[in-house]
Design a protein around this motif. Structure first.
Motif, PDB file in Angstrom:
ATOM      1  N   HIS A 317      -4.399   7.308  39.541  1.00 48.96           N
ATOM      2  CA  HIS A 317      -3.278   7.782  38.739  1.00 48.96           C
ATOM      3  C   HIS A 317      -3.237   9.299  38.687  1.00 48.96           C
ATOM      4  CE1 HIS A 317      -6.401   8.216  35.674  1.00 48.96           C
ATOM      5  NE2 HIS A 317      -5.592   9.024  35.045  1.00 48.96           N
ATOM      6  N   THR A 343       2.950  -4.071  38.817  1.00 51.64           N
ATOM      7  CA  THR A 343       1.745  -3.913  38.015  1.00 51.64           C
ATOM      8  C   THR A 343       1.482  -2.427  37.773  1.00 51.64           C
ATOM      9  OG1 THR A 343       0.211  -3.746  39.876  1.00 51.64           O
ATOM     10  CG2 THR A 343       0.797  -5.965  39.149  1.00 51.64           C
ATOM     11  N   HIS A 344       0.516  -2.164  36.909  1.00 48.44           N
ATOM     12  CA  HIS A 344       0.193  -0.775  36.601  1.00 48.44           C
ATOM     13  C   HIS A 344      -0.431  -0.055  37.783  1.00 48.44           C
ATOM     14  CE1 HIS A 344      -3.568  -2.976  35.922  1.00 48.44           C
ATOM     15  NE2 HIS A 344      -4.194  -1.837  36.111  1.00 48.44           N
TER      16      HIS A 344
END
Length: 446
Positions: A317, A343-344
């Motif tokens: 991320h 999804t994340h």
């Protein structure tokens, strides 16, 4: 519940500490008791055991080695006490090779030193680079020690050489000169034979971010002696991809070095002697937390690897300090989490593909994820596969398989079909048992 089982795995008491973590299970020997799945077991010369609380009773404790072998021990948990459960893998043939022994790339001491002949391999991939024909007794003669090995480090490779066409061309003409100058942008560096024990038939090479480094614990020749010297720590120009070219008796292996890998070093074992289990050339990363997970991944045990690699993808991320580790975590994540909705971690895959153009694995992962999502833009997935192909060969052997599977989803597309042909041809040269791509460019004369 006050009883505990203190579990660990002991490696060679000589050499380095070789800290690692592997996965195991605790199961009750009877109907009642505590069952613990996927426990994490510390490994090393004298690791601190990890204690697991259980109900009193008898238990069967098992650990899954990176090679796929499973070790088991009986244990009795007594109320108010901690019962030690020590697994023993101290029988590495050399202390310097203990990490490779844990990873399953070299046989135990009793096999390595105990027979006059060398056992036959258990698979084609484990055949030696220089193995002669087997004798009538089913063993191979101990002759590899007379065969010199030449290892050449290419620290700064030409981006053009990463292409599938370039790699296939290296394999097609055995009369061509050494492979190393053909793929190097800066001058390749021949490495002296390492000085550690076993260097005659199982030389061990180690690399840091900036090139070759010595193997700690290996004997060093006295000043003025004629013995081989270890590779010094200074390397040379380092580019985005590093390779090692291994040559022996006309056989050639092109080895992908997984560097840089944070502060951890990469290790290459060349097994000129016939190994019944390991590959002729094996690459590992001496990462205490992730090293075994990479081996599990190469064996296809993605669920097991996930217990060591699942948190790696979280670094995606933001700018990850180790994109190669994040890539391994992404392979495991995509191979074990089969959700088709957003999804994340989907943005992580996009970032990995966009940030590192030299890392074709990122583009492979992104494209394969699109193919697995119902309703996704197939044109985008197809273009992602072509982009991955254009970036060159992947770091991970698994990437070669996934790229071929993805391109095969477009059988009527001429651009995909021509690329699929090259990917498949290159996969025939790859050692599919290894986590990182190793290509068998030329067969030896032995």
């Amino acid at each position: 519940m006050t009883a505990t089982l203190a579990v660990r795995l002991l490696l060679s008491p000589t050499g380095e500490f070789n800290e690692a973590v592997i996965v195991g299970d605790i199961r009750p020997a009877e109907l009642d008791g505590t069952s613990l799945r996927n426990i994490l077991v510390p490994c090393g010369r004298s690791p601190e055991p990890t204690s697991y609380p259980v109900d009193p009773g008898r238990y069967l404790v098992s650990v899954t080695l990176p090679s796929g072998m499973v070790l088991t021990k009986d244990a009795e948990a007594v109320d108010g006490r901690s019962a030690p459960v020590d697994f023993d893998m101290t029988d590495s043939p050399y202390g310097t090779h203990a990490w490779q022994y844990l990873m399953g790339n070299i046989e135990p001491e009793r096999v390595y030193h105990g027979a006059t002949g060398v056992p036959l391999p258990e698979s084609v991939a484990s055949r030696s680079m220089v193995a002669p024909a087997a004798g009538e007794n089913g063993f191979l003669p101990e002759s590899a020690g007379d065969v010199p090995v030449r290892a050449t480090w290419v620290g700064d490779s030409l981006p053009a050489c990463w292409s599938y066409a370039s790699m296939l061309a290296l394999e097609q003409d055995p009369a061509r000169p050494s492979v190393a100058p053909l793929i190097a942008r800066s001058t390749p560096r021949p490495l002296p034979v390492p000085a550690e024990l076993g260097a005659d038939v199982t030389p061990l090479y180690r690399f840091g971010p900036d090139g070759p480094v010595p193997v700690p614990g290996a004997p060093v020749p006295a000043p003025g002696s004629d013995g081989p010297v270890q590779a010094p720590g200074s390397g040379g120009p380092v580019g985005e991809r590093q390779f090692l070219v291994v040559e022996a008796a006309g056989a050639v292996r092109l080895v992908t070095l997984p560097l840089p890998w944070g502060t951890s070093e990469a290790e290459v074992l060349v097994n000129l002697r016939q190994s019944p289990t390991g590959s002729a050339v094996a690459v590992t990363v001496r990462d205490p937390r992730l090293g075994a997970g990479l081996a599990y991944m190469a064996q296809g045990a993605l669920d097991t690897a996930a217990h060591l690699l699942s948190d790696v993808g979280r670094a995606l991320h933001s700018e990850p300090a180790n994109p190669l580790a994040a890539t391994a975590g992404s392979y495991v994540l995509l191979g074990t989490d089969h959700r088709t909705d957003e999804t994340h971690w989907d943005p992580w895959l996009r970032l990995l593909a966009d940030r590192y153009p030299w890392l074709s694995d990122g583009a492979i992962l992104r494209a394969v994820r699109l193919l697995r999502r119902p309703g996704a833009d197939l044109r985008e997935a197809r273009n992602g596969l072509l982009d991955a192909f254009g970036r060159g060969i992947p770091f991970y052997t698994l990437g070669l398989t996934w790229l071929a599977d993805g391109l095969a989803a477009f059988p009527d597309d001429p651009e995909c079909a021509t690329r699929l042909d090259q990917v498949r041809r290159l996969s025939w040269l790859a050692d599919m048992r290894e986590p990182f791509l190793i290509l068998d460019l030329r067969q030896g004369s032995a």
